[in-house]
Motif scaffolding. Structure first.
Motif, mmCIF file in Angstrom:
data_model
loop_
_atom_site.group_PDB
_atom_site.id
_atom_site.type_symbol
_atom_site.label_atom_id
_atom_site.label_comp_id
_atom_site.label_asym_id
_atom_site.label_seq_id
_atom_site.Cartn_x
_atom_site.Cartn_y
_atom_site.Cartn_z
ATOM 1 N N GLY A 188 0.782 -1.220 0.000
ATOM 2 C CA GLY A 188 0.000 0.000 0.000
ATOM 3 C C GLY A 188 0.811 1.265 0.000
ATOM 4 N N GLN A 189 2.111 1.178 -0.232
ATOM 5 C CA GLN A 189 2.983 2.347 -0.253
ATOM 6 C C GLN A 189 2.686 3.190 -1.491
ATOM 7 N N TRP A 190 3.072 4.466 -1.427
ATOM 8 C CA TRP A 190 2.807 5.379 -2.543
ATOM 9 C C TRP A 190 3.860 6.478 -2.579
ATOM 10 N N THR A 191 3.865 7.242 -3.672
ATOM 11 C CA THR A 191 4.850 8.281 -3.881
ATOM 12 C C THR A 191 4.212 9.641 -3.643
ATOM 13 N N LEU A 192 4.836 10.461 -2.810
ATOM 14 C CA LEU A 192 4.321 11.805 -2.548
ATOM 15 C C LEU A 192 4.346 12.631 -3.826
#
Length: 193
Positions: A188-192
């Motif tokens: 569930g990680q993502w890029t700012l």
């Protein structure tokens, strides 16, 4: 630089009630978010406000906390399809998990999923396997507390997404490191933005 050197790819930080956080040192500042973005780390958030107490787990609190988490996700530019976790930072028994913790998770999940995000939980092995079986969470983050109910068994099962390890120093800062399950690298990680 120290985190890049040891291979860190994602920074996990806390979401909490604005103005009255229980763990203010774990909430990212705008400057920290800018550094995370500048250095190419991915990001992930876990909601926690007095989540070390059973009394915090009610349906009403789950609904409220999801609203706060969604406001922060919007403020941070969180990508749809990524995850928002909530913490269960103690060792509840099965009836506590199937009762108040599941009630909280149901309402938290209803709102978070309704906004287009996945739902994860941090906690003991028993907490995580029970919430998965009840369909309340999509992703699991196993606490480093190996003495918690069924945590050793859940770790051995390989069904976890993240597994917390004992904290240690990294670049002069005390940090809790986590392993990513190699068979489930999307937690569930993502890029700012």
């Amino acid at each position: 630089d120290a985190m890049k050197y040891v291979g860190v790819k994602t920074i996990l930080r806390y979401m909490d009630w604005p103005g009255s956080p229980t763990l203010p040192q774990k909430i990212p500042t705008p400057g920290e978010l800018a550094l995370i973005k500048k250095n190419g780390f991915q990001f992930c958030g876990v909601f926690q406000h007095n989540n070390s107490k059973l009394a915090s787990f009610t349906a009403a609190r789950g609904d409220h906390d999801a609203g706060v988490a969604l406001e922060l996700a919007k403020k941070w530019g969180q990508t749809k399809g990524s995850a928002i976790y909530f913490g269960v930072d103690f060792d509840p028994n099965l009836s506590e998990i199937k009762g108040p913790v599941a009630d909280y998770a149901n309402e938290f999940g209803r709102r978070v999923r309704g906004a287009g995000f996945r739902v994860g939980a941090y906690g003991s092995g028993l907490t995580l396997e029970t919430l998965v079986a009840l369909g309340r969470i999509d992703l699991t983050w196993l606490s480093m507390s190996t003495g918690f109910r069924r945590s050793k068994e859940f770790a051995a099962s390989g069904k976890w997404n993240l597994k917390q390890t004992i904290d240690r120093n990294c670049g002069g800062i005390n940090v809790d490191f986590d392993y990513v399950n190699p068979s489930q690298p999307d937690f569930g990680q993502w890029t700012l933005p």
